[in-house]
Design an enzyme around this catalytic site. Structure first.
Site, short mmCIF file in Angstrom:
data_model
loop_
_atom_site.label_atom_id
_atom_site.label_comp_id
_atom_site.label_asym_id
_atom_site.label_seq_id
_atom_site.Cartn_x
_atom_site.Cartn_y
_atom_site.Cartn_z
N ASP A 46 0.85 -1.19 0.00
CA ASP A 46 0.00 0.00 0.00
C ASP A 46 0.88 1.25 0.00
O ASP A 46 2.10 1.15 0.14
CB ASP A 46 -0.95 0.01 1.21
CG ASP A 46 -0.23 -0.35 2.49
OD1 ASP A 46 0.94 0.06 2.63
OD2 ASP A 46 -0.83 -1.03 3.33
N ASP A 104 1.53 5.27 1.39
CA ASP A 104 1.26 6.35 2.33
C ASP A 104 1.83 7.63 1.73
O ASP A 104 2.88 7.61 1.09
CB ASP A 104 1.94 6.10 3.67
CG ASP A 104 1.44 4.83 4.33
OD1 ASP A 104 0.23 4.60 4.28
OD2 ASP A 104 2.27 4.07 4.87
N ASP A 123 10.95 5.13 12.56
CA ASP A 123 11.78 4.19 13.31
C ASP A 123 13.15 3.94 12.66
O ASP A 123 14.18 4.21 13.25
CB ASP A 123 11.04 2.88 13.60
CG ASP A 123 10.25 2.33 12.42
OD1 ASP A 123 10.41 2.87 11.30
OD2 ASP A 123 9.50 1.36 12.61
P1 ATP Z 1 4.84 -2.64 5.96
O1 ATP Z 1 3.82 -1.75 5.32
O2 ATP Z 1 5.67 -3.46 5.07
O3 ATP Z 1 4.23 -3.42 7.07
P2 ATP Z 1 5.84 -0.17 6.96
O4 ATP Z 1 7.20 0.24 7.38
O5 ATP Z 1 5.23 0.55 5.81
O6 ATP Z 1 5.90 -1.73 6.69
P3 ATP Z 1 3.60 0.75 8.43
O7 ATP Z 1 3.02 0.25 9.70
O8 ATP Z 1 2.79 0.78 7.20
O9 ATP Z 1 4.91 -0.10 8.20
O10 ATP Z 1 4.16 2.21 8.76
C1 ATP Z 1 4.42 3.18 7.79
C2 ATP Z 1 5.59 4.05 8.23
O11 ATP Z 1 5.32 4.66 9.48
C3 ATP Z 1 6.89 3.28 8.44
O12 ATP Z 1 7.61 3.12 7.25
C4 ATP Z 1 7.62 4.18 9.41
O13 ATP Z 1 8.21 5.27 8.76
C5 ATP Z 1 6.50 4.70 10.28
N1 ATP Z 1 6.27 3.84 11.47
C6 ATP Z 1 5.45 2.79 11.58
N2 ATP Z 1 5.49 2.25 12.80
C7 ATP Z 1 6.36 2.97 13.50
C8 ATP Z 1 6.85 2.93 14.83
N3 ATP Z 1 6.43 2.00 15.69
N4 ATP Z 1 7.74 3.86 15.21
C9 ATP Z 1 8.17 4.81 14.34
N5 ATP Z 1 7.77 4.91 13.09
C10 ATP Z 1 6.87 4.00 12.66
MG MG Z 2 3.13 0.33 5.04
#
Ligand code: ATP
Ligand code: MG
Length: 454
Positions: A72, A74, A149
């Site tokens: 997806d 963002d 993160d």
């Molecule tokens: P995926 O979509 O593959 O699960 P993702 O990194 O995109 O991994 P998401 O939960 O969609 O995970 O989060 C989007 C973004 O938000 C991350 O790339 C990161 O920049 C930020 N983020 C998410 N969770 C955290 C956290 N616990 N602490 C800090 N930043 C976070």
């Molecule tokens: Mg994501």
């Protein structure tokens, strides 16, 4: 002169405060405009045309650079949620404490967030272990990068110029296959212990090794996960198990010492002596399906992970003289109940799990009307897949799922024959006893192996 040099060195190492992002050109990161989703492109251009900053951010940019198709998109912007809402007809504001906007475009939904500031544990509301309870203050783009993160998650892609803004050397880390925390890992884990699980999951998904500074504290800080709300842990465990890399993730969790005593589920998965083969088979199966883009039901998955717990509990109850049927239901409730305290399995998923479990003993009744009634169950297929895994792990004979496969797909005559074949056979709780003639066994075995697990 020396002071200037020191300042420059200091600035590079104190990675939470990099003021100017590197502008990485397309030749270096490889994300051409056509590679991102049309909806994400449109959301960014519409916002920019209205005078705002807007970038694809987070996991999607990271995945594209790593050559993975993002699941997806963002978008991060300096427009407020209300301003975003005003620009897109098909959009809605969600969330109460921190509002984000879902913009619908064709079949896609893009999550648009306003730049947020990092909250630090000294000056913000935390629980008694230092876990940050709020993350809801708007900030600058630079601050937005600093609150993320890992460095590879703090990349901002502008589809108009095809440039990546890189505040924390994330592109280089990605290319060097390193997962590096932004800021001091201990501080960041304390703020949000779920980041330990994210480190393991993202490392496995992207084939990155966790930077030692982020890796070492995990073992000693693991117990902080105990204070994370169960619903959040459930979401994260689900992401991990459905990542397509569950086997690797769990091996890594074991290596990092994250499995012991934290989540009852992890103890079950990683330390059960009896069901080990069954659980790894189930996880391999799941990984395979996810990577092929096939749907995976969370209920099915959790049912596999906890099955041997149920079996043990059920057997203990029967040994105490409880009747088989009520004993099974009591065992199911007790096993699910023991997870609930730490891991909030949703009610709907718990319902699916119980259904799959409760159908298992019914596969053993292969006489009279019972098999026809079982076939009519809406979850027959899932229950059969589950039975197949039990057989492949050696818990029951392979002839049992093979019989049911033939029964399910056979015509009237074949079904009658199958029922006759089995007439006289009662319980198949020790089904190895009841294998058919040697010739047909091999045939059955092959049949079972090639049966698609839909
Ligand atoms: P995926 O979509 O593959 O699960 P993702 O990194 O995109 O991994 P998401 O939960 O969609 O995970 O989060 C989007 C973004 O938000 C991350 O790339 C990161 O920049 C930020 N983020 C998410 N969770 C955290 C956290 N616990 N602490 C800090 N930043 C976070
Ligand atoms: Mg994501």
């Amino acid at each position: 002169m020396i002071r200037k040099l020191l300042r420059r060195v200091f600035r590079r190492t104190a990675s939470t405060t990099v003021p100017e992002p590197a502008l990485v050109p397309v030749a270096q990161h490889g994300i051409t405009r056509e590679r991102i989703s049309p909806a994400a492109n449109k959301v960014c251009t519409t916002l920019q045309d209205a005078g705002f900053k807007a970038y694809v951010v987070g996991g999607a940019v990271r995945d594209l650079i790593a050559g993975i198709v993002p699941k997806d998109y963002d978008v991060a912007t300096d427009a407020t949620p209300e301003e975003v809402r005003g620009l897109f007809r098909r959009s809605r504001i969600i969330g109460r404490r921190f509002k984000i906007v879902h913009v619908m475009s064709g079949p896609e939904t893009i999550e648009v967030s306003t730049f947020r500031a990092r909250q630090d544990a000294d000056s913000h509301e935390t629980d008694e272990h230092g876990r940050i309870l709020r993350d809801n203050v708007f900030g600058s783009q630079e601050e937005d990068a600093g609150r993320r993160d890992f460095t590879v998650n703090a990349l901002y892609y502008d589809p108009v110029s095809e440039t990546v803004l890189d505040y924390h050397h994330g592109v280089a880390d990605l290319q060097q296959k390193t997962l590096r925390m932004i800021g001091d890992p201990r501080v960041r884990y304390r703020e949000d212990p779920v980041r330990m699980l994210r480190a393991v999951r993202l490392g496995a998904k992207l084939g990155l090794s966790i930077d030692p500074a982020a890796r070492h504290p995990i073992r000693e800080m693991a117990s902080l996960l105990e204070n994370v709300p169960p619903a959040r842990l459930f979401d994260e465990m689900l992401k991990l198990l459905l990542s397509g890399h569950a086997v690797n993730c769990l091996k890594q969790l074991r290596e990092e010492g994250l499995h012991h005593g934290l989540l009852p589920l992890l103890d079950v998965i990683l330390e059960q002596p009896l069901g080990e083969r069954f659980v790894w088979l189930a996880l391999e199966n799941t990984d395979h399906r996810v990577r092929q883009g096939k749907p995976v039901s969370p209920g099915f998955l959790f049912a596999t992970l906890l099955w041997h717990e149920v079996l043990a509990n059920w057997a203990a109850r029967r040994a105490e003289g409880e009747h088989a049927h009520p004993a099974l239901f009591a065992a199911m409730d007790e096993v699910l109940g023991s997870q609930a305290e730490k891991l909030a399995i949703t009610r709907r998923i718990a319902g699916d799990i119980k259904e799959i479990w409760s159908l298992q003993p019914r596969f053993e009744r292969r006489v009279g009307k019972a098999p026809f009634r079982l076939l009519e169950q809406p979850r027959f297929r899932a229950a059969w897949d589950f039975l197949l895994l039990r057989a492949q792990s050696g818990e029951v004979g392979l002839d049992l799922p093979a019989w049911w496969d033939r029964f399910a797909h056979g015509g009237h005559d074949e079904r009658e024959n199958l029922l006759k074949e089995d007439a006289g056979g009662g319980s198949a709780s020790t089904p190895r006893r009841r294998r058919r003639k040697s010739g047909s066994r091999e045939e059955n075995g092959r049949e079972v192996e090639t049966a698609p697990a839909e």
